[in-house]
Structure formats: structure tokens, C-alpha cells
Scaffold this motif. Structure first.
Motif: not given
Length: 535
Positions: A1-4, A81-83, A505-511
Motif C-alpha cells: 500500500m502506498t499513498f499517492t 489517496h491510498p493505492t 484493487l481498482p485504482p479508486d476502490r481503497p479511496f
């Protein structure tokens, strides 16, 4: 996990600050006191002296604190915005091909959307985005910057630069390409590439693949010939009747138009007044980049020349016999001819008739001329390479020298004795060529631009040393004149597979999950307060 948006250090530091702030607010406890007041005026003083809440009371309501803390942290993490970071892998370089291959209807917009989605699905420290020869997003930059920068990106009518770019950037990274299948298949080692978007082919594409201009075969100075070539991926190429012409934006009907075969047509004696000549297909197709082409015609109007004192008869005869010149009064002249005394004080380009011993036999001067081009090339352009310098030196009993100098304005200085009767120069066919070429160079007129090739500088022949790069690839509306690109976009062979960037996960799913979680906890808090189970 990283935070954009914030990265790990700032995200963790922000979470700690939020927890500490909420803990401090939780220590605000209510202090109750009974105060007897003789008058209402003293209420205000009592409230100031004994505030309702004080910091430092006994810590209570642990569950309420944890609930509020969870809501605040979820909102903070959503703002970061985690990714999800895929396991393994190195830096990925994304390339958006902004050449003619994405000029089809909607192709560039679809490629941008696919690129943005894949970039957001890739950790910020493992991605880099390029378009043409420039970089759109550096390693570590936020994807939100890319969205704004893509708004200014447009596709241009030029051949693709991806093969050349790939040769410089392939090492040490995975390459993801967004463009056309024909370009993807043209580069070596395509198995190492990944594709995020490939434009659909146009099987019936037709286009204009060449446009050029040359001196007229009829010998008319003012009216050059124009060559246009067309091609079709399927069936016969367009005919002369399928072409529509404009000159400076106005309809133009060239005549006659000669068919040379293989899709080539020659238009003779086109007026050369510096106008913008455009040719386009009467019927377009799904690839509009090659449906038209534009070329700036040379300005072949007569050069205005004035004769001053000291002008030799041989020079006068050479100028008057050439229809590319018009002899006018000095006030209207673009170039003047005369001796040094007659030219003194005139700030105009000049052909100077000089005396011997004052200078070498031929001197060319102008801004930056001393460092521009080989002298041999200039002499050949002026016809001087064919002069027998030894015979001329013998006839004049003087060594013949040529010099190039820097000066604020252009001048050509020549000994007067060079033009004397019975000298090898005056009696040769080189003399009128030298006079004409020198005067046209002095006038600085628009030189020949013999062709327009997409992605290449327009060539120019206005200098003494022949063809030179003359600046921008197109003068006027951009046009694609490249046979390879016109035929390649029609290639309907099997295209490489298009795949999205890998992510757990899809790019915006964690958000979205974080926002939903925070909303549910807020609803729970409101319900507990309404039920009286939480202060």
C-alpha cells in the motif's frame, strides 16, 4: 500500500497529530459549581471567572474517543489517496503517442482516459509518463497533475516518434504504449512492451502523401510547377477530380493538371506570390490527418533593383535581360547597385562595384555570414566554382581572392575590372548567373521550399549555400505528407493485446471504501447520541 498524495511519512505524521488533538479535546471536562449572585450583572463576571470546561480533568468516554478517532483517521487516509502496490516490478514508463495515429475521431480522448486509469493504478514511485519527446509526469508526482497536463496535449499531424523514443528509454523499465497497432508492430522486440490503448485501423484510408514545388518546366520565373501525390490503401488512388485547391483560403482552379501515374499529379505555372497553397481530398475518411496538405509558395515577384553611379554596362545588361528583376528608381528599390561613393549613406543591401587593391576580388558580407556554411558551397551556388581563377588572375595581373565578413547589412563587393571586356569572367556564362544569384541573395526574398515532409523542417534555398533547414515543419495548418503513415493506419492485421495496468484493487476502490467506512461510523455516532448512549 502506498499513498499517492502525501506519501507514508506525511500520512503517519498527520494521523498522530489527529489522535493527539482529539485526545486533548477529550480532556475538556465539565466543572459544576453553585454560585449565589445578588444581581444579574454579576453573571457575566462569574462565567469569565469560572468557565464551563477546563483542560486536565479525568479522561472519560474511551469508546466515544475511539469512535471519533476512527472517523477522523478514515477521512485523513482517504485524503492521502491510498493505492494498492502490486507485488514485485520496477519502474513503468507510459508513452502517449501524440502523432497522427491518434488524430482519428475520439482516439486521443480514449487514449488519455486509458492512460490516466493505468497511471492511477500504479504507485507514484514506480511510474513515469511521456508524450512525444517530453515528460508529462515525473517519478513521485501526483496523478492529479497528469489529469491537468493532459488537457493541453493534442495530437499533431506528424509521423510517430515512438520508435526513436523507445531506443533511448527502453533500458531498465517496463514500457506501456498508447497509440496505434501499426506503430507497435513496427518496433523491434515488441514482446517486451505492454499496450494500454491502440486505435482501430482505417482499412479504406486514402490520403495526400506528398506536396512539392519546383521551377516551372516552361521557364517562367514567376510561375512554378506543383507536384501532389496521393495514395489509397484499397482500390485506386484519388483522381485529379477528387482534389480541391485553395490559395490563401480562396478557391483555386489550377489548369492544366497532368497525371504522371502512380497517384502523382503535376500542376503547371501556379502563381508564386508567397501565398499559402492547400490541396485536400473532396471526400474524407476516418483518418483526417492526411486528407489535406499545405505548402507556402515562394514569392517570385520581380526584385526591384536601382542603378546608381558606377554601375557597369555588363551588370546593367545582365539585370535587364532577366525577367526576375524590375529596374526602378532608388526610392522604390529593394537592392541598389553602384560604386562606394554613390552608395555612401544608403542603408540598403547593395552590389558594390569596388576598386582594386581596396579588398579581395569578391567580398560577401552580412549578419553572421562569417560563421555560416562552407565557402566552397557558396561559390558553387553563385556559379563562381566554374570560373578559371588562374586565367582571370593572369588577365588582371592580380591574385583573385574571396572573403566572407560579418556586417550589419548584406553587401556583395566586386572589383570593377572583373567585368571589363575580354576578361574570362565577363565573357563567360557564369557572369549573369553570379549577378542574378547575388542580387536575389541581397534582396533576401523567399527562397524555394521544394517540398513539405511531415515532421521535418521545411527546406529553404534563400541562402548562398543552398538547401538549409528553415524552421517549423509546417507553415500554416499542420498537414501529414507521409506515405508510410497513410498506409500503416489502414493495416488491419492482428493487433497486440491491450491490457490494463495490474493492481490488486481498482485504482479508486481503497479511496471509496474509506469514505464509505467514515460515513457509516458517522451514522453510528449520530444514532448513539440520539439514543443518549454517547455524550
Amino acid at each position: 500500500m502506498t499513498f499517492t498524495h502525501f506519501g507514508w511519512p506525511l500520512t503517519v505524521a498527520g494521523a498522530c497529530v489527529i489522535a493527539a488533538l482529539l485526545y486533548a479535546l477529550q480532556r475538556l471536562s465539565t466543572r459544576r459549581r453553585v454560585v449565589a449572585l445578588p444581581a444579574a450583572m454579576l453573571w457575566r463576571q462569574a462565567m469569565q471567572a469560572a468557565p464551563a470546561r477546563v483542560l486536565g480533568g479525568r479522561f472519560r468516554y474511551w469508546l466515544a474517543y475511539l469512535l471519533v478517532l476512527a472517523i477522523a483517521l478514515l477521512l485523513w487516509l482517504a485524503a492521502a489517496h491510498p493505492t494498492v502496490v502490486p507485488v514485485g516490478g520496477g519502474v513503468q514508463r507510459f508513452y502517449l503517442d501524440t502523432s497522427a495515429v491518434l488524430t482519428g475521431p475520439g482516439d486521443l480522448a480514449r487514449a488519455k482516459r486509458a492512460l490516466l486509469a493505468d497511471v492511477r493504478a500504479t504507485p507514484a514511485d514506480r511510474r513515469e509518463v511521456f508524450a512525444a519527446d517530453g515528460r508529462l509526469l515525473a517519478v513521485g508526482e501526483s496523478a492529479s497533475l497528469l489529469a491537468r497536463r493532459l488537457d493541453a496535449v493534442e495530437a499533431v499531424a506528424q509521423p510517430s516518434r515512438f520508435p526513436a523514443w523507445l531506443a533511448r528509454h527502453r533500458a531498465g523499465a517496463t514500457i506501456r504504449y498508447y497509440g496505434a497497432g501499426s506503430v507497435a508492430r513496427s518496433v523491434p522486440g515488441t514482446g517486451a512492451l505492454r499496450y494500454g490503448y491502440l486505435a482501430a485501423p482505417v482499412p479504406d484510408n486514402r490520403g495526400i502523401v506528398a506536396l512539392g514545388v519546383s521551377p516551372a518546366a516552361s521557364g517562367a520565373w514567376r510561375n512554378p510547377d506543383v507536384l501532389v501525390a496521393v495514395a489509397a490503401a484499397k482500390g485506386e488512388p484519388p483522381t485529379a477530380a477528387d482534389l480541391r485547391w485553395t490559395l490563401d483560403g480562396k478557391p483555386f482552379a489550377p489548369a492544366p493538371v497532368s497525371a504522371l501515374g502512380e497517384g502523382r499529379y503535376l500542376v503547371r505555372d501556379v502563381p508564386a506570390t508567397g501565398g499559402l497553397l492547400t490541396v485536400q481530398l473532396d471526400r474524407g475518411d476516418g483518418f483526417p490527418a492526411d486528407d489535406s496538405a499545405t505548402l507556402r509558395l515562394p514569392d517570385r515577384r520581380p526584385l526591384r533593383v536601382a542603378f546608381l553611379a558606377g554601375t557597369l554596362a555588363a551588370v546593367r545588361s545582365a539585370v535587364q535581360a532577366d525577367d526576375s528583376f524590375a529596374v526602378v528608381p532608388p526610392a522604390q528599390a529593394q537592392v541598389v547597385v553602384g560604386d562606394a561613393a554613390a552608395l555612401r549613406g544608403l542603408d540598403r543591401p547593395a552590389l558594390v562595384i569596388a576598386a582594386e587593391r581596396e579588398q579581395p576580388a569578391f567580398v560577401f558580407a552580412g549578419p553572421g555570414e562569417a560563421s555560416r556554411g562552407e565557402l566552397a558551397g557558396r561559390l558553387d551556388e553563385l556559379g563562381l566554382a566554374q570560373v578559371d581563377a588562374g586565367a582571370l588572375a593572369t588577365a588582371l595581373n592580380q591574385p583573385i581572392g574571396v572573403d566572407v565578413r560579418d556586417a550589419p547589412r548584406r553587401t556583395v563587393s566586386v572589383w570593377s575590372t572583373i567585368f571589363a571586356r575580354n576578361t574570362p569572367f565577363a565573357d563567360s556564362a557564369t557572369m549573369p548567373v553570379f549577378v542574378a544569384q547575388s542580387l536575389h541573395w541581397l534582396g533576401g526574398g523567399d527562397g524555394w521550399r521544394p517540398y513539405a515532409k511531415a515532421g521535418a523542417p521545411l527546406p529553404d534555398q534563400s541562402a548562398l549555400y543552398g538547401l538549409t533547414a528553415a524552421g517549423d515543419p509546417a507553415d500554416g495548418p499542420a498537414a501529414l505528407t507521409d506515405r508510410a503513415t497513410t498506409l500503416a493506419v489502414a493495416d488491419a492485421a492482428a493487433r497486440p493485446a491491450v491490457t490494463a495496468a495490474a493492481a490488486t484493487l481498482p485504482p479508486d476502490r481503497p479511496f471509496m471504501l474509506l469514505l464509505v467506512g467514515a460515513g457509516l461510523l458517522l451514522a453510528l455516532e449520530w444514532w448513539l447520541v440520539q439514543r443518549g448512549r454517547m455524550p
